[in-house]
Design a protein around this motif. Structure first.
Motif, short mmCIF file in Angstrom:
data_model
loop_
_atom_site.label_atom_id
_atom_site.label_comp_id
_atom_site.label_asym_id
_atom_site.label_seq_id
_atom_site.Cartn_x
_atom_site.Cartn_y
_atom_site.Cartn_z
N MET A 90 17.96 45.65 20.95
CA MET A 90 17.31 44.64 20.15
C MET A 90 17.21 45.22 18.78
N ILE A 91 17.53 44.36 17.64
CA ILE A 91 17.48 44.79 16.28
C ILE A 91 16.06 44.79 15.88
N LYS A 92 15.43 43.57 16.20
CA LYS A 92 14.06 43.43 15.92
C LYS A 92 13.16 44.89 16.49
N ASP A 93 13.27 45.10 17.67
CA ASP A 93 12.73 46.23 18.33
C ASP A 93 12.97 47.41 17.74
N ASN A 94 14.18 47.71 17.14
CA ASN A 94 14.90 48.90 16.83
C ASN A 94 14.14 49.11 15.29
N ILE A 95 14.06 48.13 14.50
CA ILE A 95 13.32 48.01 13.14
C ILE A 95 11.90 48.50 13.43
N ILE A 96 11.32 47.55 14.25
CA ILE A 96 9.90 47.84 14.33
C ILE A 96 9.72 49.33 14.58
N ASN A 97 10.37 49.87 15.75
CA ASN A 97 10.03 51.29 16.12
C ASN A 97 10.37 52.21 15.23
N LYS A 98 11.56 51.93 14.35
CA LYS A 98 11.89 52.89 13.18
C LYS A 98 10.61 52.82 12.31
N ILE A 99 9.97 51.92 11.73
CA ILE A 99 8.96 51.45 10.79
C ILE A 99 7.73 52.17 11.60
N LYS A 100 7.40 52.21 12.70
CA LYS A 100 6.32 52.68 13.30
C LYS A 100 6.41 54.23 13.28
N ASP A 101 7.45 54.53 13.37
CA ASP A 101 7.53 56.22 13.16
C ASP A 101 7.76 56.58 11.62
N GLY A 102 7.46 55.71 10.82
CA GLY A 102 7.32 56.09 9.27
C GLY A 102 8.62 56.17 8.50
N GLU A 103 9.68 55.44 9.31
CA GLU A 103 10.98 55.49 8.62
C GLU A 103 11.18 54.44 7.57
N LYS A 104 11.58 54.59 6.46
CA LYS A 104 11.95 53.55 5.48
C LYS A 104 13.59 53.20 5.39
N LEU A 105 14.05 52.14 5.49
CA LEU A 105 15.40 51.69 6.13
C LEU A 105 16.01 50.85 4.78
N TRP A 106 17.36 50.98 4.69
CA TRP A 106 18.09 50.13 3.72
C TRP A 106 19.33 49.83 4.46
N CYS A 107 19.70 48.77 3.89
CA CYS A 107 20.97 47.81 4.05
C CYS A 107 22.01 47.85 3.02
N VAL A 108 23.19 47.75 3.43
CA VAL A 108 24.20 47.21 2.37
C VAL A 108 24.65 45.91 2.81
N LEU A 109 24.34 45.07 1.66
CA LEU A 109 24.75 43.59 1.70
C LEU A 109 26.28 43.47 1.18
N ILE A 120 35.01 43.59 10.06
CA ILE A 120 33.57 44.29 9.82
C ILE A 120 33.11 44.87 11.06
N ASN A 121 32.84 44.03 11.97
CA ASN A 121 32.40 44.48 13.16
C ASN A 121 33.29 45.47 14.15
N ASN A 122 34.73 45.24 13.94
CA ASN A 122 35.65 46.19 14.50
C ASN A 122 35.36 47.53 14.17
N ILE A 123 35.04 48.09 12.70
CA ILE A 123 35.07 48.99 12.22
C ILE A 123 33.64 49.78 12.23
N ALA A 124 32.54 48.88 12.15
CA ALA A 124 31.42 49.30 11.60
C ALA A 124 30.51 50.20 12.87
N ASN A 125 29.85 51.14 12.75
CA ASN A 125 29.28 51.88 13.78
C ASN A 125 27.64 51.67 13.42
N LYS A 126 27.38 50.86 12.33
CA LYS A 126 26.03 50.20 12.21
C LYS A 126 25.93 48.85 12.89
N PRO A 127 24.74 48.43 13.19
CA PRO A 127 24.48 46.94 13.35
C PRO A 127 24.86 46.10 12.36
N VAL A 128 25.47 44.91 12.46
CA VAL A 128 25.86 43.73 11.57
C VAL A 128 25.06 42.74 11.91
N ILE A 129 24.43 42.32 10.40
CA ILE A 129 23.55 41.30 10.87
C ILE A 129 24.11 40.10 9.66
#
Length: 240
Positions: A1-20, A65-74
């Protein structure tokens, strides 16, 4: 789940970034190259959306994009027709900085059952447009006034109201093509007022901008125009 993944990373002190990725601005033939570069970067998520592109073309972009990407696509929808099964999730944006009822709830009602059938992970997000140096596509298309760039108290109160309404993310956006990011003071004020993840986009053009946004309290930074202009610029952004 994307939300859980984001929350867990933030709890672990990670800062995240996305490409639009805005299909309005990138040729279909060049999407493969861009996504391959994103795959090799430290980027956490790929956002896809644009203000004008039609749904049929949008779906083709998402599939490629989804066929190539190895990152979650939102999906970061520019309108209520930008829905596709070729993604992992969708930021369900409610424009809480404006007073356009269609973008607060109207479009959401029209697409509610379609979204339910899509099986996308829905990420309810309070979207705040912040005044920039010029009129952006987002401001023009939304038919709403942005929050003045020096009114941190209004931004903080608006974000807090969004959280109290049950929204799960807050997004501060200067808009595509902005030369400068949201002011550090405003990011700090919003971050100090809410407990849900804070996303900041617009005007992030290099690593310094990225670090400034993170250090001011953003959990997720979104980079768009800087990479659209030159795909190789993705090497300018990395986690320290």
């Amino acid at each position: 789940m994307i939300k859980d993944n984001i929350i867990n990373k933030i709890k672990d002190g990670e800062k995240l970034w996305c490409v639009l990725i805005d299909p309005d601005k990138i040729l279909f033939e060049k999407i493969g190259l861009l996504v391959s570069l994103i795959n090799r970067s430290s980027c956490d998520y790929i956002l896809v959306g644009g203000s004008l592109i039609n749904n049929q073309i949008f779906n083709s972009y998402l599939e490629k994009i989804n066929n190539i990407a190895n990152k979650p696509v939102i999906i970061f929808p520019g309108n209520n027709q930008q829905i596709s099964k070729h993604a992992d999730g969708l930021f369900l944006l409610s424009l809480i900085s404006g007073r356009n009822p269609d973008l607060l709830i109207g479009q959401h009602v029209k697409t509610a059952f379609k979204l339910k059938d899509s099986k996308l992970e829905i990420l309810p997000c309070g979207y705040l447009l912040i005044e920039g140096e010029s009129l952006t596509s987002a401001i023009y298309m939304s038919e709403s006034l942005p929050i003045p760039k020096d009114k941190s108290d209004i931004a903080a109160a608006t974000a807090l109201a969004g959280e109290q309404l049950g929204l799960q993310f807050i997004y501060l956006d200067k808009g595509s093509g902005s030369k400068f990011t949201v002011q550090n003071k405003m990011i700090k004020a919003v971050s100090n007022s809410i407990k849900i993840p804070l996303i900041v986009g617009g005007g992030i053009n290099n690593q310094k901008d990225l670090n400034d946004v993170w250090n001011s309290g953003a959990d997720i930074a979104v980079v768009g125009t800087a990479i659209e202009d030159n795909f190789n610029n993705i090497s300018l952004f990395d986690k320290n």
